[in-house]
Design a protein around this motif. Structure first.
Motif, short mmCIF file in Angstrom:
data_model
loop_
_atom_site.label_atom_id
_atom_site.label_comp_id
_atom_site.label_asym_id
_atom_site.label_seq_id
_atom_site.Cartn_x
_atom_site.Cartn_y
_atom_site.Cartn_z
N GLY A 163 -29.46 7.83 40.29
CA GLY A 163 -28.99 6.86 41.29
C GLY A 163 -30.17 6.13 41.91
O GLY A 163 -30.30 6.04 43.12
N VAL A 176 -27.32 9.45 47.66
CA VAL A 176 -26.25 9.08 46.73
C VAL A 176 -25.03 9.96 46.99
O VAL A 176 -23.90 9.48 47.13
CB VAL A 176 -26.69 9.24 45.27
CG1 VAL A 176 -25.53 8.97 44.31
CG2 VAL A 176 -27.86 8.31 44.95
N ASP A 235 -29.07 4.69 36.88
CA ASP A 235 -28.07 4.25 37.84
C ASP A 235 -26.86 3.78 37.03
O ASP A 235 -27.01 3.40 35.86
CB ASP A 235 -28.62 3.09 38.69
CG ASP A 235 -27.85 2.94 40.01
OD1 ASP A 235 -28.39 3.34 41.05
OD2 ASP A 235 -26.70 2.44 39.97
#
Length: 272
Positions: A107, A216, A136
């Motif tokens: 992420g 995240v 990501d």
């Protein structure tokens, strides 16, 4: 006051995203998701929910915009400087004992923390034997990250963070300025691998000595957090490190018995 897109409509949109495009947001934290979807609805000036949903279902380009807008991409270099100071002083000396170092930034958003880590590795003389995997689910932010180009306006704050995190060099030595943007040295990005990866639906793809996933998991419901922690556990070598954001914790997860928190920062070490 009721928002234009209510909870039932959000369920329809999330089902559409899963069935048509394979993006599973169904276990994301509901309040945050609702706020971002309504922001997008207002921003794009749809006259009705039906039209909003029609675009999402029938326009793949709009689905990309949807993903870009409802995933959170707020980050900065050397965010939480004390955390980076701990990485520098306590984690990197351990990683230095390995012949080769693999780090996963899960992420990674637009890549600011990946470049921060590369700078730490360079200053510890470890960059040459390291690979940083930056992933990501959003290909748009990954493309930005891979350029190593950031706004000049952010450099003052990043320089202050760097110094507060134990940096002793002139921060500007790491980039070249051109007009209102800066480009970080390609020596840093030469050790990075950028790739899309969906924490919700994809499996482990390597073994790492350090996994960074900061800010995240706060957007995931507890059950999804548990699945992601299991993924990290599968991906982390024994005695490796897992680093989370300041508001995230491993303490309530099913894997906590295998880990020991290192100091006060959100850094855990796999001990079993």
């Amino acid at each position: 006051m009721d928002t234009p897109v209510g909870e039932q409509e959000i369920k329809l949109l999330l089902n559409d995203m899963l069935e048509l495009y394979g993006f599973d947001f169904t276990d994301y934290a509901k309040a945050s998701l609702k706020r971002r979807i309504n922001r997008l609805f207002t921003l794009d000036r749809f006259p009705s929910f039906a039209e909003f949903r029609y675009h999402l279902r029938n326009d793949p380009d709009y689905s990309k915009r949807f993903v870009e807008q409802i995933t959170v991409n707020v980050t900065e270099m050397f965010r939480d400087p004390v955390f980076y100071q701990n990485l520098r002083e306590h984690v990197l000396p351990v990683l230095a004992t390995y012949p080769f170092i693999r780090i996963w930034h899960a992420g990674c958003s637009t890549g600011e923390e990946v470049f921060s880590m590369a700078i730490l590795l360079k200053e510890a003389n470890l960059l040459h034997k390291s690979l940083l995997y930056a992933t990501d689910l959003n290909p748009v932010v990954l493309q930005k990250a891979s350029t190593g180009i950031f706004p000049m306006s952010q450099m003052k704050q990043y320089s202050e963070n760097y110094i507060a995190g134990g940096g002793t060099e002139d921060f500007s030595r790491y980039y070249t300025a051109s007009y209102n943007m800066v480009k970080f040295d390609e020596e840093l990005s030469s050790r990075m691998v950028f790739s899309t990866h969906n924490l919700v639906s994809e499996s482990s793809f390597n073994q790492f000595q350090l996994i960074m996933c900061r800010n995240v998991l706060i957007y995931f419901e507890k059950e999804l957090q548990g699945r992601v922690f299991a993924l990290f556990d599968d991906s982390l070598e024994n005695l490796g490190f897992l680093a989370l954001g300041s508001k995230e914790t491993l303490k309530l997860s099913p894997i906590i018995s295998k880990y020991r928190q290192e100091g006060k920062e959100k850094i855990w070490r796999k001990i079993h």
